[in-house]
Design a protein around this motif. Structure first.
Motif, PDB file in Angstrom:
ATOM      1  N   VAL A  31       0.702  -1.166   0.048  1.00 16.91           N
ATOM      2  CA  VAL A  31       0.013   0.161  -0.079  1.00 16.91           C
ATOM      3  C   VAL A  31       0.680   1.301  -0.043  1.00 16.91           C
ATOM      4  O   VAL A  31       0.386   2.363  -0.133  1.00 16.91           O
ATOM      5  N   SER A  32       2.207   1.033   0.042  1.00 16.69           N
ATOM      6  CA  SER A  32       3.013   2.305   0.268  1.00 16.69           C
ATOM      7  C   SER A  32       4.227   1.801  -0.405  1.00 16.69           C
ATOM      8  O   SER A  32       4.769   0.699  -0.349  1.00 16.69           O
ATOM      9  N   ALA A  33       5.234   2.901  -0.617  1.00 21.76           N
ATOM     10  CA  ALA A  33       6.543   2.647  -0.999  1.00 21.76           C
ATOM     11  C   ALA A  33       7.495   1.973   0.174  1.00 21.76           C
ATOM     12  O   ALA A  33       8.139   0.984  -0.069  1.00 21.76           O
ATOM     13  N   ASP A  34       7.079   2.347   1.332  1.00 25.47           N
ATOM     14  CA  ASP A  34       7.864   1.768   2.332  1.00 25.47           C
ATOM     15  C   ASP A  34       7.522   0.183   2.991  1.00 25.47           C
ATOM     16  O   ASP A  34       8.461  -0.580   2.839  1.00 25.47           O
ATOM     17  N   GLU A  35       6.364  -0.139   2.530  1.00 26.79           N
ATOM     18  CA  GLU A  35       5.838  -1.345   2.695  1.00 26.79           C
ATOM     19  C   GLU A  35       6.531  -2.087   1.195  1.00 26.79           C
ATOM     20  O   GLU A  35       6.909  -3.299   1.473  1.00 26.79           O
ATOM     21  N   ALA A  36       6.533  -1.680   0.187  1.00 24.44           N
ATOM     22  CA  ALA A  36       6.972  -2.281  -0.980  1.00 24.44           C
ATOM     23  C   ALA A  36       8.702  -2.516  -0.583  1.00 24.44           C
ATOM     24  O   ALA A  36       8.980  -3.516  -0.969  1.00 24.44           O
ATOM     25  N   LEU A  37       9.304  -1.530  -0.155  1.00 29.29           N
ATOM     26  CA  LEU A  37      10.823  -1.635   0.165  1.00 29.29           C
ATOM     27  C   LEU A  37      11.206  -2.767   1.178  1.00 29.29           C
ATOM     28  O   LEU A  37      11.959  -3.780   1.025  1.00 29.29           O
ATOM     29  N   THR A  38      10.338  -2.974   2.161  1.00 31.11           N
ATOM     30  CA  THR A  38      10.376  -4.249   3.041  1.00 31.11           C
ATOM     31  C   THR A  38      10.163  -5.436   2.323  1.00 31.11           C
ATOM     32  O   THR A  38      10.717  -6.237   2.726  1.00 31.11           O
ATOM     33  N   LEU A  39       8.969  -5.623   1.590  1.00 28.60           N
ATOM     34  CA  LEU A  39       8.659  -6.677   0.749  1.00 28.60           C
ATOM     35  C   LEU A  39       9.866  -6.979  -0.246  1.00 28.60           C
ATOM     36  O   LEU A  39      10.061  -8.243  -0.363  1.00 28.60           O
ATOM     37  N   LEU A  40      10.406  -6.171  -0.911  1.00 27.08           N
ATOM     38  CA  LEU A  40      11.492  -6.409  -1.925  1.00 27.08           C
ATOM     39  C   LEU A  40      12.540  -6.793  -0.970  1.00 27.08           C
ATOM     40  O   LEU A  40      13.291  -7.521  -1.481  1.00 27.08           O
ATOM     41  N   GLU A  41      12.752  -6.319   0.118  1.00 27.19           N
ATOM     42  CA  GLU A  41      14.159  -6.874   0.887  1.00 27.19           C
ATOM     43  C   GLU A  41      13.976  -8.559   1.391  1.00 27.19           C
ATOM     44  O   GLU A  41      14.848  -9.173   1.390  1.00 27.19           O
ATOM     45  N   ALA A  42      12.650  -8.681   1.501  1.00 24.28           N
ATOM     46  CA  ALA A  42      12.503 -10.059   1.845  1.00 24.28           C
ATOM     47  C   ALA A  42      12.351 -11.133   0.789  1.00 24.28           C
ATOM     48  O   ALA A  42      12.198 -12.316   0.851  1.00 24.28           O
ATOM     49  N   ARG A  43      11.987 -10.493  -0.508  1.00 27.36           N
ATOM     50  CA  ARG A  43      11.565 -11.187  -1.459  1.00 27.36           C
ATOM     51  C   ARG A  43      12.444 -11.119  -2.824  1.00 27.36           C
ATOM     52  O   ARG A  43      12.059 -10.361  -3.463  1.00 27.36           O
ATOM     53  N   PRO A  44      13.740 -11.638  -2.797  1.00 26.30           N
ATOM     54  CA  PRO A  44      14.572 -11.451  -3.852  1.00 26.30           C
ATOM     55  C   PRO A  44      13.980 -12.066  -5.308  1.00 26.30           C
ATOM     56  O   PRO A  44      14.739 -11.691  -6.225  1.00 26.30           O
ATOM     57  N   ASP A  45      12.942 -12.836  -5.295  1.00 34.35           N
ATOM     58  CA  ASP A  45      12.405 -13.432  -6.427  1.00 34.35           C
ATOM     59  C   ASP A  45      11.406 -12.309  -7.150  1.00 34.35           C
ATOM     60  O   ASP A  45      11.128 -12.543  -8.487  1.00 34.35           O
ATOM     61  N   VAL A  46      11.353 -11.260  -6.738  1.00 33.61           N
ATOM     62  CA  VAL A  46      10.389 -10.200  -7.552  1.00 33.61           C
ATOM     63  C   VAL A  46      11.174  -9.748  -8.792  1.00 33.61           C
ATOM     64  O   VAL A  46      12.219  -9.369  -8.693  1.00 33.61           O
ATOM     65  N   GLN A  47      10.365  -9.791  -9.764  1.00 30.95           N
ATOM     66  CA  GLN A  47      11.029  -9.210 -11.209  1.00 30.95           C
ATOM     67  C   GLN A  47      10.605  -8.162 -11.770  1.00 30.95           C
ATOM     68  O   GLN A  47      11.379  -7.499 -12.564  1.00 30.95           O
ATOM     69  N   ALA A  48       9.658  -7.615 -11.120  1.00 30.70           N
ATOM     70  CA  ALA A  48       8.793  -6.422 -11.820  1.00 30.70           C
ATOM     71  C   ALA A  48       7.996  -5.648 -10.687  1.00 30.70           C
ATOM     72  O   ALA A  48       7.532  -6.357  -9.880  1.00 30.70           O
ATOM     73  N   VAL A  49       7.927  -4.409 -10.710  1.00 29.00           N
ATOM     74  CA  VAL A  49       7.185  -3.575  -9.875  1.00 29.00           C
ATOM     75  C   VAL A  49       6.213  -2.668 -10.551  1.00 29.00           C
ATOM     76  O   VAL A  49       6.866  -1.950 -11.362  1.00 29.00           O
ATOM     77  N   VAL A  50       4.925  -2.643 -10.122  1.00 29.79           N
ATOM     78  CA  VAL A  50       4.101  -1.720 -10.939  1.00 29.79           C
ATOM     79  C   VAL A  50       3.804  -0.861  -9.675  1.00 29.79           C
ATOM     80  O   VAL A  50       2.910  -1.203  -8.577  1.00 29.79           O
ATOM     81  N   THR A  51       3.923   0.264  -9.877  1.00 29.76           N
ATOM     82  CA  THR A  51       3.705   1.414  -8.710  1.00 29.76           C
ATOM     83  C   THR A  51       2.914   2.529  -9.364  1.00 29.76           C
ATOM     84  O   THR A  51       3.353   3.167 -10.388  1.00 29.76           O
ATOM     85  N   ASP A  52       2.021   3.107  -8.565  1.00 29.24           N
ATOM     86  CA  ASP A  52       1.282   4.348  -8.616  1.00 29.24           C
ATOM     87  C   ASP A  52       2.316   5.462  -8.259  1.00 29.24           C
ATOM     88  O   ASP A  52       3.360   5.112  -7.363  1.00 29.24           O
ATOM     89  N   ILE A  53       2.070   6.798  -8.519  1.00 28.06           N
ATOM     90  CA  ILE A  53       2.872   7.793  -8.217  1.00 28.06           C
ATOM     91  C   ILE A  53       2.529   8.312  -6.717  1.00 28.06           C
ATOM     92  O   ILE A  53       3.696   8.408  -5.767  1.00 28.06           O
ATOM     93  N   GLU A  54       1.348   8.519  -6.831  1.00 28.73           N
ATOM     94  CA  GLU A  54       0.777   9.273  -5.439  1.00 28.73           C
ATOM     95  C   GLU A  54       0.267   8.419  -4.330  1.00 28.73           C
ATOM     96  O   GLU A  54      -0.690   7.294  -4.620  1.00 28.73           O
ATOM     97  N   MET A  55       0.667   8.004  -3.263  1.00 27.86           N
ATOM     98  CA  MET A  55       0.670   7.317  -2.363  1.00 27.86           C
ATOM     99  C   MET A  55       1.287   7.869  -0.983  1.00 27.86           C
ATOM    100  O   MET A  55       2.139   8.622  -0.897  1.00 27.86           O
ATOM    101  N   PRO A  56       0.836   7.367   0.180  1.00 26.02           N
ATOM    102  CA  PRO A  56       1.082   7.848   1.479  1.00 26.02           C
ATOM    103  C   PRO A  56       2.389   7.287   1.879  1.00 26.02           C
ATOM    104  O   PRO A  56       2.968   6.269   1.475  1.00 26.02           O
TER     105      PRO A  56
END
Length: 128
Positions: A31-56
């Motif tokens: 739901v946020s960039a902060d949560e995305a970074l936490t998930l990316l640190e835990a999941r080295p298998d992510v190959q693509a990120v689709v993100t909205d610009i405006e978020m909390p």
């Protein structure tokens, strides 16, 4: 392929996650960039990120794309917005931009083009 969808609006995030899920990708949501970074640190298998610009949170989608490019350059990034128009000069190198609304096929095709296939090397066996 493993895709991370980052969108703060619940219904929009569910809609965005349905496209890659129906195409056979494994999808995670944040739901946020902060949560995305936490998930990316835990999941080295992510190959693509689709993100909205405006978020909390501490950063927006463009800033998230920059961090991803610096820390995980092999991950493809797609930035989306229904409110802003961006040029290639507004984004980090190799980051795609899609204007909402977009067709499901469009997001799937861009993800497929950007995602780096994961290659797993078999362990070396020794002959006796």
């Amino acid at each position: 392929m493993v895709v991370l969808v980052v969108e703060d609006l619940t219904l929009v995030r569910m809609f965005m996650a349905d496209f890659p899920d129906e195409a056979g990708f494994k999808v995670f949501e944040a739901v946020s960039a902060d949560e995305a970074l936490t998930l990316l640190e835990a999941r080295p298998d992510v190959q693509a990120v689709v993100t909205d610009i405006e978020m909390p949170g501490s950063m927006n989608g463009i800033e998230l794309a920059q961090v991803i490019q610096e820390r995980w350059p092999r991950i493809g990034v797609i930035v989306t917005s229904g409110r802003r128009q961006l040029g290639q000069d507004d984004l980090p190198k190799d980051v795609a931009f899609l204007t909402k609304p977009y067709l499901p096929e469009t997001i799937i095709n861009v993800v497929r083009q950007m995602a780096t296939p994961q290659v797993v090397e078999p362990p070396l066996t020794q002959s006796t």
